[in-house]
Design a protein around this motif. Structure first.
Motif, mmCIF file in Angstrom:
data_model
loop_
_atom_site.group_PDB
_atom_site.id
_atom_site.type_symbol
_atom_site.label_atom_id
_atom_site.label_comp_id
_atom_site.label_asym_id
_atom_site.label_seq_id
_atom_site.Cartn_x
_atom_site.Cartn_y
_atom_site.Cartn_z
ATOM 1 N N ARG A 174 0.328 5.551 -6.683
ATOM 2 C CA ARG A 174 0.061 4.766 -5.483
ATOM 3 C C ARG A 174 0.202 5.678 -4.274
ATOM 4 N N GLU A 217 0.407 6.129 -0.129
ATOM 5 C CA GLU A 217 0.755 5.410 1.090
ATOM 6 C C GLU A 217 0.985 6.398 2.220
ATOM 7 N N PHE A 273 6.354 -3.123 4.465
ATOM 8 C CA PHE A 273 6.156 -1.863 3.736
ATOM 9 C C PHE A 273 7.245 -1.679 2.687
#
Length: 251
Positions: free
Chosen positions: A165, A167, A177
């Protein structure tokens, strides 16, 4: 939340002003070792990556108990003495002591072992409870305090299922978040700084701007299962976890 902020900042300040046991220097990682075994001001070729690494604990009080601060911080341990040994570019740091608070003075015995090399640091933690403790999740973890300069940098998280993932660490506080996984890598602009659990450890993100702070932290915890009600972990219960910090400079 404000009391959490005040006490945590006090622990950081106290640890930061204590005498250092030794400095680790190399052509890669450099850091200070506090006399109670905390890793401080970790840098790679001059870039600050982590301001401190310490053991933390947090438990629940029985419903009928008088309220007090039910936490432990390695930075509150003034009796711990780090033993540092260096051979070439490798330094080992071993600290054995106890953690407590105002009510439970010697609640747990702990041992923290660190091995520092120019490009990789391994941290091993062992804790034995001397008293029963209540929780509905994890009791102990390592807290890595990170500099605010890393906000806005890209991060890659690998989940326990092996999924990746990508970010961006938010430049302004974002309540929604979250970042959790078995490893997290941050692009620092000069390379990639990676935190990785050794086995089933969980790494999670916490933003201190939620209560008026300026930085963020990563919590690295041993395996634990959430329970809907508190569970008592009896005296004698042991906890172990291990993780690595590594840096890969840009080519």
């Amino acid at each position: 939340m404000n009391s959490w902020k005040t006490i945590f900042c006090a622990a950081v300040l106290i640890a930061g002003t204590s005498l250092f046991a030794e400095n680790y220097t190399s052509d890669g990682f450099c850091a200070e070792i506090s006399k109670n075994g905390m890793l401080m001001n970790l840098k790679y070729k001059g870039q600050l990556l982590c301001t401190q690494v310490q053991i933390n604990g947090n438990y629940h009080l029985p419903k009928d108990a008088k309220k007090y601060d039910a936490r432990f911080f390695q930075g509150w341990d003034y009796t711990g003495q780090a033993v540092c040994k260096r051979e070439g570019t490798t330094m080992t740091v071993t600290t054995e002591s106890k953690l407590g608070n105002t009510v439970l003075k010697n609640a747990v015995d702990y041992k923290m072992e660190m091995t520092l090399t120019p490009n990789k640091i391994t941290v091993k933690n062992f804790i034995k409870q001397n008293v029963p403790l209540l929780t509905d999740y994890s009791l102990f973890q390592s807290v890595l305090s990170m500099p605010p300069a890393l906000f806005g940098r890209g991060a890659k998280c690998v989940t326990k299922m092996g999924q990746e993932r990508f970010e961006v660490l938010p430049e302004s506080y974002n309540k929604a978040f979250q970042l959790n996984g078995k490893s997290i890598a941050i692009s620092t602009g000069k390379g990639v700084f990676t935190l990785a659990g050794a086995k089933e450890e969980t790494i999670s993100f916490m933003d201190s701007r939620a209560w008026g702070g300026k930085d963020f932290s990563f919590y690295i915890a041993p395996p634990a299962k959430w329970t809907p009600n508190d569970v008592e972990h009896p005296a004698g219960t042991t906890w172990q976890w291990e993780f690595t910090l590594s840096f890969e400079p840009e080519a």
